[in-house]
Write an enzyme that holds these catalytic residues in place. Structure first.
Site, PDB file in Angstrom:
ATOM      1  N   LYS A 153       0.837  -1.210   0.000  1.00 46.49           N
ATOM      2  CA  LYS A 153       0.000   0.000   0.000  1.00 46.49           C
ATOM      3  C   LYS A 153       0.871   1.259   0.000  1.00 46.49           C
ATOM      4  O   LYS A 153       0.651   2.184  -0.777  1.00 46.49           O
ATOM      5  CB  LYS A 153      -0.935   0.015   1.232  1.00 46.49           C
ATOM      6  CG  LYS A 153      -1.868  -1.182   1.325  1.00 46.49           C
ATOM      7  CD  LYS A 153      -2.785  -1.114   2.533  1.00 46.49           C
ATOM      8  CE  LYS A 153      -2.080  -1.139   3.856  1.00 46.49           C
ATOM      9  NZ  LYS A 153      -1.340  -2.402   4.149  1.00 46.49           N
ATOM     10  N   ARG A 181      -9.784   0.724   8.086  1.00 48.40           N
ATOM     11  CA  ARG A 181      -9.241  -0.576   8.437  1.00 48.40           C
ATOM     12  C   ARG A 181     -10.221  -1.410   9.240  1.00 48.40           C
ATOM     13  O   ARG A 181      -9.856  -2.438   9.809  1.00 48.40           O
ATOM     14  CB  ARG A 181      -8.032  -0.309   9.296  1.00 48.40           C
ATOM     15  CG  ARG A 181      -6.830  -1.108   8.952  1.00 48.40           C
ATOM     16  CD  ARG A 181      -5.759  -0.538   9.856  1.00 48.40           C
ATOM     17  NE  ARG A 181      -4.582  -1.264   9.831  1.00 48.40           N
ATOM     18  CZ  ARG A 181      -3.492  -0.854   9.177  1.00 48.40           C
ATOM     19  NH1 ARG A 181      -3.498   0.225   8.457  1.00 48.40           N
ATOM     20  NH2 ARG A 181      -2.414  -1.558   9.268  1.00 48.40           N
ATOM     21  N   ARG A 198      11.969  -5.474   4.828  1.00 43.84           N
ATOM     22  CA  ARG A 198      11.643  -4.080   4.489  1.00 43.84           C
ATOM     23  C   ARG A 198      12.613  -3.113   5.175  1.00 43.84           C
ATOM     24  O   ARG A 198      12.985  -3.295   6.325  1.00 43.84           O
ATOM     25  CB  ARG A 198      10.221  -3.744   4.924  1.00 43.84           C
ATOM     26  CG  ARG A 198       9.928  -2.244   4.801  1.00 43.84           C
ATOM     27  CD  ARG A 198       8.479  -1.905   4.878  1.00 43.84           C
ATOM     28  NE  ARG A 198       7.837  -2.376   6.088  1.00 43.84           N
ATOM     29  CZ  ARG A 198       6.515  -2.282   6.295  1.00 43.84           C
ATOM     30  NH1 ARG A 198       5.744  -1.751   5.375  1.00 43.84           N
ATOM     31  NH2 ARG A 198       5.999  -2.738   7.414  1.00 43.84           N
ATOM     32  N   ARG A 258      11.371  -1.146  10.575  1.00 42.81           N
ATOM     33  CA  ARG A 258      10.254  -0.761  11.436  1.00 42.81           C
ATOM     34  C   ARG A 258      10.145  -1.669  12.657  1.00 42.81           C
ATOM     35  O   ARG A 258      10.339  -2.890  12.545  1.00 42.81           O
ATOM     36  CB  ARG A 258       8.940  -0.815  10.635  1.00 42.81           C
ATOM     37  CG  ARG A 258       8.554   0.564  10.130  1.00 42.81           C
ATOM     38  CD  ARG A 258       7.401   0.531   9.204  1.00 42.81           C
ATOM     39  NE  ARG A 258       6.211  -0.166   9.716  1.00 42.81           N
ATOM     40  CZ  ARG A 258       5.066  -0.190   9.082  1.00 42.81           C
ATOM     41  NH1 ARG A 258       4.947   0.431   7.916  1.00 42.81           N
ATOM     42  NH2 ARG A 258       4.028  -0.837   9.568  1.00 42.81           N
ATOM     43  N   ARG A 284      -0.444  -8.958  13.052  1.00 40.36           N
ATOM     44  CA  ARG A 284      -1.062  -7.966  12.150  1.00 40.36           C
ATOM     45  C   ARG A 284      -1.857  -8.671  11.050  1.00 40.36           C
ATOM     46  O   ARG A 284      -2.941  -8.212  10.663  1.00 40.36           O
ATOM     47  CB  ARG A 284       0.021  -7.061  11.545  1.00 40.36           C
ATOM     48  CG  ARG A 284       0.543  -6.043  12.569  1.00 40.36           C
ATOM     49  CD  ARG A 284       1.926  -5.514  12.220  1.00 40.36           C
ATOM     50  NE  ARG A 284       1.998  -4.839  10.947  1.00 40.36           N
ATOM     51  CZ  ARG A 284       3.141  -4.658  10.264  1.00 40.36           C
ATOM     52  NH1 ARG A 284       4.285  -5.107  10.747  1.00 40.36           N
ATOM     53  NH2 ARG A 284       3.128  -4.029   9.127  1.00 40.36           N
TER      54      ARG A 284
HETATM   55  P1  AP5 Z   1       4.828  -1.577   1.772  1.00 45.47           P
HETATM   56  O1  AP5 Z   1       4.522  -0.742   0.597  1.00 45.47           O
HETATM   57  O2  AP5 Z   1       5.580  -0.990   2.907  1.00 45.47           O
HETATM   58  O3  AP5 Z   1       3.494  -2.321   2.277  1.00 45.47           O
HETATM   59  P2  AP5 Z   1       2.279  -1.769   3.121  1.00 45.47           P
HETATM   60  O4  AP5 Z   1       1.065  -2.442   2.604  1.00 45.47           O
HETATM   61  O5  AP5 Z   1       2.288  -0.282   3.166  1.00 45.47           O
HETATM   62  O6  AP5 Z   1       2.692  -2.393   4.518  1.00 45.47           O
HETATM   63  P3  AP5 Z   1       2.539  -1.843   5.991  1.00 45.47           P
HETATM   64  O7  AP5 Z   1       3.306  -2.807   6.867  1.00 45.47           O
HETATM   65  O8  AP5 Z   1       2.921  -0.396   6.086  1.00 45.47           O
HETATM   66  O9  AP5 Z   1       1.042  -2.005   6.215  1.00 45.47           O
HETATM   67  P4  AP5 Z   1       0.320  -2.034   7.523  1.00 45.47           P
HETATM   68  O10 AP5 Z   1      -1.053  -1.863   7.060  1.00 45.47           O
HETATM   69  O11 AP5 Z   1       0.590  -3.211   8.385  1.00 45.47           O
HETATM   70  O12 AP5 Z   1       1.003  -0.809   8.359  1.00 45.47           O
HETATM   71  P5  AP5 Z   1       0.552   0.676   8.638  1.00 45.47           P
HETATM   72  O13 AP5 Z   1       1.755   1.517   8.605  1.00 45.47           O
HETATM   73  O14 AP5 Z   1      -0.621   1.066   7.837  1.00 45.47           O
HETATM   74  O15 AP5 Z   1       5.616  -2.887   1.236  1.00 45.47           O
HETATM   75  C1  AP5 Z   1       6.074  -3.860   2.143  1.00 45.47           C
HETATM   76  C2  AP5 Z   1       7.445  -4.386   1.668  1.00 45.47           C
HETATM   77  O16 AP5 Z   1       7.246  -5.126   0.454  1.00 45.47           O
HETATM   78  C3  AP5 Z   1       8.450  -3.269   1.331  1.00 45.47           C
HETATM   79  O17 AP5 Z   1       9.733  -3.698   1.693  1.00 45.47           O
HETATM   80  C4  AP5 Z   1       8.322  -3.105  -0.210  1.00 45.47           C
HETATM   81  O18 AP5 Z   1       9.539  -2.680  -0.779  1.00 45.47           O
HETATM   82  C5  AP5 Z   1       7.978  -4.530  -0.633  1.00 45.47           C
HETATM   83  N1  AP5 Z   1       7.113  -4.608  -1.804  1.00 45.47           N
HETATM   84  C6  AP5 Z   1       6.092  -3.764  -2.122  1.00 45.47           C
HETATM   85  N2  AP5 Z   1       5.496  -4.170  -3.257  1.00 45.47           N
HETATM   86  C7  AP5 Z   1       6.148  -5.319  -3.638  1.00 45.47           C
HETATM   87  C8  AP5 Z   1       5.971  -6.216  -4.733  1.00 45.47           C
HETATM   88  N3  AP5 Z   1       5.017  -6.025  -5.645  1.00 45.47           N
HETATM   89  N4  AP5 Z   1       6.803  -7.297  -4.807  1.00 45.47           N
HETATM   90  C9  AP5 Z   1       7.776  -7.492  -3.858  1.00 45.47           C
HETATM   91  N5  AP5 Z   1       7.991  -6.649  -2.818  1.00 45.47           N
HETATM   92  C10 AP5 Z   1       7.172  -5.584  -2.701  1.00 45.47           C
HETATM   93  O19 AP5 Z   1       0.040   0.556  10.149  1.00 45.47           O
HETATM   94  C11 AP5 Z   1       0.932   0.276  11.213  1.00 45.47           C
HETATM   95  C12 AP5 Z   1       0.150   0.239  12.521  1.00 45.47           C
HETATM   96  O20 AP5 Z   1      -0.472   1.510  12.753  1.00 45.47           O
HETATM   97  C13 AP5 Z   1      -0.996  -0.768  12.585  1.00 45.47           C
HETATM   98  O21 AP5 Z   1      -0.546  -2.054  12.941  1.00 45.47           O
HETATM   99  C14 AP5 Z   1      -1.889  -0.123  13.650  1.00 45.47           C
HETATM  100  O22 AP5 Z   1      -1.375  -0.337  14.942  1.00 45.47           O
HETATM  101  C15 AP5 Z   1      -1.759   1.361  13.337  1.00 45.47           C
HETATM  102  N6  AP5 Z   1      -2.776   1.847  12.377  1.00 45.47           N
HETATM  103  C16 AP5 Z   1      -2.527   2.375  11.145  1.00 45.47           C
HETATM  104  N7  AP5 Z   1      -3.668   2.706  10.537  1.00 45.47           N
HETATM  105  C17 AP5 Z   1      -4.673   2.385  11.378  1.00 45.47           C
HETATM  106  C18 AP5 Z   1      -6.085   2.467  11.290  1.00 45.47           C
HETATM  107  N8  AP5 Z   1      -6.705   2.950  10.201  1.00 45.47           N
HETATM  108  N9  AP5 Z   1      -6.802   2.039  12.353  1.00 45.47           N
HETATM  109  C19 AP5 Z   1      -6.203   1.556  13.461  1.00 45.47           C
HETATM  110  N10 AP5 Z   1      -4.873   1.425  13.594  1.00 45.47           N
HETATM  111  C20 AP5 Z   1      -4.111   1.843  12.565  1.00 45.47           C
END
Ligand code: AP5
Length: 222
Positions: free
Chosen positions: A13, A88, A127, A163, A174
């Protein structure tokens, strides 16, 4: 364009949202990045959410929606935005609809990035992120051209970091929460005719972006 990016942890994402934001000249709004910044700066909100972030749980809906509501009021959101990691949960999806309705707006599309769970674990443990500019790398799948330790984005030279929530144990939690609480919103958007699914399979970030960009361009032409 008002775009929601859906998908499990590590689905890509953030990677795709950053590119979409650049391509379409709209802000990339990541609730996860916002919360991490609060943690790092040790703000009052950061201390309230630390326990959720550290364990891979979701920050309570009310708190998260307040953050998004306030961000959407900023002037750069007038032409649209890419929401990454929000909504989410079903309550968050409904609140987003209410917020938009109050502004006389609707979403244009919800794009779901589908990746198998085992691929997610492989990705997240490799990552690396640049804290200076936010660019996301992967030591296996999308490495920086430099020594693997520094950002290679033009004009940036940040030291890449891992991270805190990318340990295998937290990633598995997660993923569990994603299937339980977040996945139901796929059906919610499908029923509203807003859902587009991009199955990543073995596609790399560039090929996934081609597909995502095509979806958004096709909507902007209609
Ligand atoms: P990346 O692009 O970083 O993936 P992502 O989907 O953004 O992963 P996140 O871990 O950031 O998602 P998340 O939803 O768990 O975390 P968030 O920060 O939102 O890609 C991942 C890796 O794969 C990278 O190394 C990239 O290079 C690689 N990659 C990408 N595309 C690829 C491909 N096609 N092929 C191969 N490799 C690839 O949330 C973190 C925390 O915040 C949550 O756990 C929660 O505690 C809190 N939080 C955030 N939003 C909310 C909400 N709305 N409600 C409640 N809590 C929330």
């Amino acid at each position: 364009m008002r775009i929601v990016l859906l998908g499990g942890p590590g689905a890509g994402k953030g990677t795709q949202a950053m590119r979409l934001a650049e391509e379409f000249g709209i802000p990339h709004i990541s609730t996860g990045a916002y919360f991490r910044d609060q943690l790092e700066r040790e703000t009052e909100l950061g201390e309230r959410i630390r326990v959720f972030m550290d364990t891979g749980s979701l920050v309570p809906d009310e708190l998260t929606c307040e953050v998004v509501e306030s961000r959407l009021k900023e002037p750069d959101c007038v032409r649209g935005y890419v929401l990454d990691g929000f909504p989410r949960s079903l309550p968050q999806a409904r609140i987003l609809d209410q917020l938009l309705a109050a502004r006389g707006e609707t979403l244009d599309v919800a794009i779901d990035l589908e990746v198998p769970d085992e691929e997610i674990i492989a990705r997240l443990t490799a990552r690396r992120t640049c804290p200076a500019c936010g660019k996301i790398f992967n030591l296996k799948f999308d490495p920086p051209t430099s020594d693997g330790k520094r950002c290679d984005r033009t004009g940036c030279d940040g030291s890449l970091v891992t991270r805190a929530d990318d340990t295998e144990e937290t990633v598995r939690e997660r993923i569990r929460i994603y299937h339980q609480t977040t996945e139901p919103i796929i059906k919610y958007y499908k029923e509203r005719g807003l859902l587009h699914i991009v199955v990543e399979g073995a596609l790399g970030p560039d090929e996934v972006f081609d597909k995502v960009e095509e979806v958004v361009h096709s909507l902007s032409r209609t």
